[in-house]
Design an enzyme around this catalytic site. Structure first.
Site, PDB file in Angstrom:
ATOM      1  N   GLY A   1       5.361   0.640  -3.951  1.00 26.15           N
ATOM      2  CA  GLY A   1       5.024   2.066  -3.894  1.00 26.15           C
ATOM      3  C   GLY A   1       5.692   2.757  -2.718  1.00 26.15           C
TER       4      GLY A   1
ATOM      5  N   GLY B   1       5.034   6.055  -1.863  1.00 19.78           N
ATOM      6  CA  GLY B   1       4.325   7.304  -1.579  1.00 19.78           C
ATOM      7  C   GLY B   1       4.203   7.403  -0.070  1.00 19.78           C
ATOM      8  N   PHE B   2       3.143   8.047   0.382  1.00 18.12           N
ATOM      9  CA  PHE B   2       2.979   8.255   1.824  1.00 18.12           C
ATOM     10  C   PHE B   2       2.803   6.929   2.566  1.00 18.12           C
ATOM     11  CE2 PHE B   2       1.849  12.423   0.160  1.00 18.12           C
ATOM     12  CZ  PHE B   2       2.600  13.230   0.994  1.00 18.12           C
ATOM     13  N   GLY B   3       1.982   6.031   2.019  1.00 17.66           N
ATOM     14  CA  GLY B   3       1.697   4.769   2.707  1.00 17.66           C
ATOM     15  C   GLY B   3       2.900   3.853   2.729  1.00 17.66           C
TER      16      GLY B   3
ATOM     17  N   VAL C   1       5.869  -2.583 -11.043  1.00 17.85           N
ATOM     18  CA  VAL C   1       5.253  -3.900 -10.849  1.00 17.85           C
ATOM     19  C   VAL C   1       4.125  -4.055 -11.861  1.00 17.85           C
ATOM     20  CG1 VAL C   1       3.948  -5.369  -9.267  1.00 17.85           C
ATOM     21  CG2 VAL C   1       5.855  -3.988  -8.408  1.00 17.85           C
TER      22      VAL C   1
ATOM     23  N   GLU D   1      -7.200  24.910  -6.096  1.00 12.13           N
ATOM     24  CA  GLU D   1      -5.884  25.552  -5.959  1.00 12.13           C
ATOM     25  C   GLU D   1      -5.266  25.842  -7.325  1.00 12.13           C
ATOM     26  OE1 GLU D   1      -3.671  21.352  -4.526  1.00 12.13           O
ATOM     27  OE2 GLU D   1      -4.248  22.874  -3.103  1.00 12.13           O
TER      28      GLU D   1
ATOM     29  N   ASP E   1      -4.318   5.393  -1.006  1.00 16.65           N
ATOM     30  CA  ASP E   1      -5.375   5.723  -1.971  1.00 16.65           C
ATOM     31  C   ASP E   1      -5.917   4.509  -2.714  1.00 16.65           C
ATOM     32  OD1 ASP E   1      -5.108   8.320  -1.273  1.00 16.65           O
ATOM     33  OD2 ASP E   1      -4.464   9.060  -3.233  1.00 16.65           O
TER      34      ASP E   1
HETATM   35  C1  FAD Z   1      -2.513  17.098  -6.852  1.00 17.33           C
HETATM   36  C2  FAD Z   1      -2.792  16.442  -5.525  1.00 17.33           C
HETATM   37  C3  FAD Z   1      -2.992  17.228  -4.407  1.00 17.33           C
HETATM   38  C4  FAD Z   1      -3.241  16.637  -3.169  1.00 17.33           C
HETATM   39  N1  FAD Z   1      -3.402  17.444  -2.079  1.00 17.33           N
HETATM   40  C5  FAD Z   1      -3.551  16.874  -0.860  1.00 17.33           C
HETATM   41  C6  FAD Z   1      -3.615  17.680   0.313  1.00 17.33           C
HETATM   42  O1  FAD Z   1      -3.555  18.910   0.238  1.00 17.33           O
HETATM   43  N2  FAD Z   1      -3.717  17.046   1.512  1.00 17.33           N
HETATM   44  C7  FAD Z   1      -3.775  15.691   1.628  1.00 17.33           C
HETATM   45  O2  FAD Z   1      -3.822  15.159   2.730  1.00 17.33           O
HETATM   46  N3  FAD Z   1      -3.748  14.911   0.537  1.00 17.33           N
HETATM   47  C8  FAD Z   1      -3.635  15.460  -0.696  1.00 17.33           C
HETATM   48  N4  FAD Z   1      -3.582  14.668  -1.811  1.00 17.33           N
HETATM   49  C9  FAD Z   1      -3.787  13.221  -1.670  1.00 17.33           C
HETATM   50  C10 FAD Z   1      -2.528  12.518  -1.184  1.00 17.33           C
HETATM   51  O3  FAD Z   1      -1.421  12.949  -1.912  1.00 17.33           O
HETATM   52  C11 FAD Z   1      -2.755  11.023  -1.314  1.00 17.33           C
HETATM   53  O4  FAD Z   1      -3.830  10.669  -0.483  1.00 17.33           O
HETATM   54  C12 FAD Z   1      -1.508  10.226  -0.937  1.00 17.33           C
HETATM   55  O5  FAD Z   1      -0.440  10.541  -1.782  1.00 17.33           O
HETATM   56  C13 FAD Z   1      -1.806   8.732  -1.005  1.00 17.33           C
HETATM   57  O6  FAD Z   1      -0.654   8.042  -0.649  1.00 17.33           O
HETATM   58  P1  FAD Z   1      -0.364   6.605  -1.278  1.00 17.33           P
HETATM   59  O7  FAD Z   1       0.862   6.093  -0.599  1.00 17.33           O
HETATM   60  O8  FAD Z   1      -1.570   5.781  -1.266  1.00 17.33           O
HETATM   61  O9  FAD Z   1      -0.076   6.877  -2.824  1.00 17.33           O
HETATM   62  P2  FAD Z   1       0.996   7.815  -3.527  1.00 17.33           P
HETATM   63  O10 FAD Z   1       1.521   8.848  -2.606  1.00 17.33           O
HETATM   64  O11 FAD Z   1       0.358   8.254  -4.790  1.00 17.33           O
HETATM   65  O12 FAD Z   1       2.202   6.818  -3.862  1.00 17.33           O
HETATM   66  C14 FAD Z   1       2.051   5.748  -4.740  1.00 17.33           C
HETATM   67  C15 FAD Z   1       3.445   5.309  -5.143  1.00 17.33           C
HETATM   68  O13 FAD Z   1       3.356   4.089  -5.827  1.00 17.33           O
HETATM   69  C16 FAD Z   1       4.187   4.113  -6.962  1.00 17.33           C
HETATM   70  N5  FAD Z   1       3.606   3.167  -7.914  1.00 17.33           N
HETATM   71  C17 FAD Z   1       2.384   3.213  -8.483  1.00 17.33           C
HETATM   72  N6  FAD Z   1       2.197   2.152  -9.272  1.00 17.33           N
HETATM   73  C18 FAD Z   1       3.328   1.404  -9.201  1.00 17.33           C
HETATM   74  C19 FAD Z   1       3.741   0.191  -9.812  1.00 17.33           C
HETATM   75  N7  FAD Z   1       2.939  -0.488 -10.642  1.00 17.33           N
HETATM   76  N8  FAD Z   1       4.972  -0.284  -9.531  1.00 17.33           N
HETATM   77  C20 FAD Z   1       5.797   0.405  -8.696  1.00 17.33           C
HETATM   78  N9  FAD Z   1       5.458   1.554  -8.102  1.00 17.33           N
HETATM   79  C21 FAD Z   1       4.236   2.050  -8.342  1.00 17.33           C
HETATM   80  C22 FAD Z   1       4.152   5.550  -7.412  1.00 17.33           C
HETATM   81  O14 FAD Z   1       5.289   5.883  -8.192  1.00 17.33           O
HETATM   82  C23 FAD Z   1       4.121   6.292  -6.086  1.00 17.33           C
HETATM   83  O15 FAD Z   1       5.419   6.582  -5.615  1.00 17.33           O
HETATM   84  C24 FAD Z   1      -3.322  15.233  -3.068  1.00 17.33           C
HETATM   85  C25 FAD Z   1      -3.140  14.447  -4.203  1.00 17.33           C
HETATM   86  C26 FAD Z   1      -2.864  15.038  -5.423  1.00 17.33           C
HETATM   87  C27 FAD Z   1      -2.651  14.181  -6.641  1.00 17.33           C
END
Ligand code: FAD
Length: 464
Positions: A16, A18-20, A87, A179, A325
């Site tokens: 992944g 994303g942010f993490g 994955v 929003e 998340d």
């Molecule tokens: C519509 C929306 C609005 C939001 N607004 C806010 C806000 O205003 N402020 C705030 O702080 N937070 C906000 N959030 C929450 C914030 O975006 C999440 O807390 C953050 O993105 C979590 O980061 P993460 O790295 O855990 O997951 P994510 O950023 O979701 O990244 C997960 C990554 O894993 C990849 N992935 C998933 N499954 C697989 C797999 N099986 N194989 C390979 N890759 C995979 C995905 O493609 C993605 O790139 C919002 C979320 C959403 C959906």
């Protein structure tokens, strides 16, 4: 898989970007480890602005960027490989992950940062009629539904159908629902107000439905009340204490509690005819949480998130860490009274960095540290010139404010945290333009079906 790896170096796989995952990859790229970062998309997405794509305010490239480009400097160091792939399975015994195409990627250390998905609380059949908002594909789908609902209303001579098309429902009054509802009203009242002949788009209803007694329940009660007032001022119909019981192609059903003459409560059933419904009510951990549970025996919480140890690792598997998340984590600022970590982007970033540090600690034989979440406050936007904020300020401590000042603050924070100078510039320009003209620049829906052939609901997804 990683051709450039040296056998003696630890192989770190991050699932992944994303942010993490992005933060973990950046933090480890300067270290003597070989990293493989796997994502099922080719881009990193700034989810907090996804609703702007869903409501035609911003284009996709303004809030996302190719992972290879974002990490080009880190990749130039020679120890980071980026793979596009999904994955599917994690084998904790063999220490390898398997991708959808069958490719196997071995690891010594694993960081799982796969994020969250929608939860329909056991009613997955609702998804076809009420898409949620998590990915760019979701945003394109919602944008198409919203814009073509007006087109269908313009075309229809049936007053019932027209009414359905001009009623928009958003389920769930958390930040995303609020929003979305606020911006949909803006589209109806301002953006489209002079563009149709047979309908008056300003008559469109936007109904925000929430099961809890108030909107934005994670905020204190006074800010939540301010948010409700601002929503109503914008023109959103706010229904709280309303439980959705069914969703179909032409509307939804919900129940409210009413007091009877003898003081007891009874349930009242209602029907809202609508053809456009957005689901912003439930979040569940990525399916990889279940995969980890199967492979390691770790426990999941009710939302399918992985219950992690204080240092973000899994019990019995210190080589596996879960962040963002997907993690059901606690903050150990006060080790005697740990507090739950919210599912927000700053928390995911901080967990990504902590996981990288703990991994290095373990490699050097040092003790890992528990995760401590640095919470600087919360913001929620409601619509044009409307927002609420609760922020930690030096000297003043925690400050609460709402309205125009909170909206401006929200705007600058989101521009600041966008990745890439070009994106910041474009978003700033688009927002300034929208502010003065009420226009939204991303209204082109490629190959949109003509209104007469529009699916009733649950039509196929379209990318743009
Ligand atoms: C519509 C929306 C609005 C939001 N607004 C806010 C806000 O205003 N402020 C705030 O702080 N937070 C906000 N959030 C929450 C914030 O975006 C999440 O807390 C953050 O993105 C979590 O980061 P993460 O790295 O855990 O997951 P994510 O950023 O979701 O990244 C997960 C990554 O894993 C990849 N992935 C998933 N499954 C697989 C797999 N099986 N194989 C390979 N890759 C995979 C995905 O493609 C993605 O790139 C919002 C979320 C959403 C959906």
């Amino acid at each position: 898989m990683n051709a450039s790896s040296t056998p003696s170096r630890r192989r770190v796989v991050i699932i992944g970007c994303g942010f993490g995952g992005l933060e973990a990859a950046k933090a480890l790229s300067t270290e003597a480890v070989d990293i493989t970062l796997i994502d099922r998309t080719n881009h990193h997405l700034f989810q907090p602005l996804l609703y702007q794509v869903a409501t035609a305010g911003l284009t996709a490239p303004a809030i996302s960027g190719p992972i290879r480009h974002i990490l080009r400097k880190e990749m130039a160091r020679g120890n980071l490989t980026v793979l596009l792939g999904e994955v599917k399975t994690i084998d904790a015994q063999a220490r390898q992950v398997t991708l959808a195409g069958g490719e196997q990627v071995p690891y010594d250390e694993l960081i799982v940062a796969a994020g969250a998905t929608h939860s329909y609380f056991g009613n997955d059949q609702w998804a076809a009629h009420a898409p949620g908002l998590k990915t760019l594909a979701d945003a394109f789908d919602i944008r198409r539904r919203v814009l073509t609902a007006f087109e269908r209303a313009e075309l229809s001579s049936d007053p019932v159908e027209r009414e359905q098309c001009l009623t928009f429902a958003v389920i769930g009054a958390g930040p995303t629902g609020v929003e979305m509802a606020g911006t949909m009203v803006e589209i109806a009242r301002h953006t489209l107000s002079r563009e149709f002949r047979n309908i008056d788009s300003r008559r469109a209803r936007v109904v925000l439905i929430e099961g809890a007694p108030r909107v934005l329940g994670a905020f204190p009660e006074d800010l939540s009340q301010r948010a409700r007032e601002q929503l109503v001022d914008l023109g959103v119909e706010v229904l709280t204490g309303a439980q959705v019981t069914d969703i179909g192609p032409t509307g939804l059903s919900y129940q409210t509690r009413a007091k009877t003459a003898d003081g007891s409560e009874r349930l009242e059933s209602h029907r809202l005819p609508t053809r456009t419904i957005v689901w912003a009510a439930g979040v569940a951990g990525s399916p990889l949480g279940r995969e980890l549970a199967r492979s390691t025996g770790c426990n999941l919480d009710r939302a399918g998130r992985v219950l992690v140890q204080p240092d973000l690792s899994l019990a019995g598997h210190p080589e596996i860490q879960v962040v963002g998340d997907l993690a059901s984590a606690k903050s150990y600022l006060d080790p005697q009274a740990p507090t739950p970590v919210p599912g927000v982007s700053p928390a995911a970033k901080q967990m990504g960095r902590r996981a990288a540090k703990n991994l290095l600690h373990r490699m050097k034989g040092r003790e890992t540290k528990p995760f401590v979440y640095a919470d600087y406050g919360s913001l929620a936007t409601i619509g044009r010139k409307a927002a609420i904020a609760m922020v930690d300020m030096p000297v003043f401590g925690r400050v609460k404010f709402s309205g125009f000042s909170a909206w401006l603050f929200w705007l600058f924070v989101h521009i600041y945290f966008l990745i890439g100078f070009r994106n910041r510039l474009f978003v700033m320009w688009d927002w300034a333009w929208a502010y003065f003209t009420a226009q939204r620049n991303a209204r082109v829906v490629p190959d949109a079906p003509t209104p007469s052939t529009l699916p009733e609901h649950g039509g196929s997804r379209q990318a743009a």
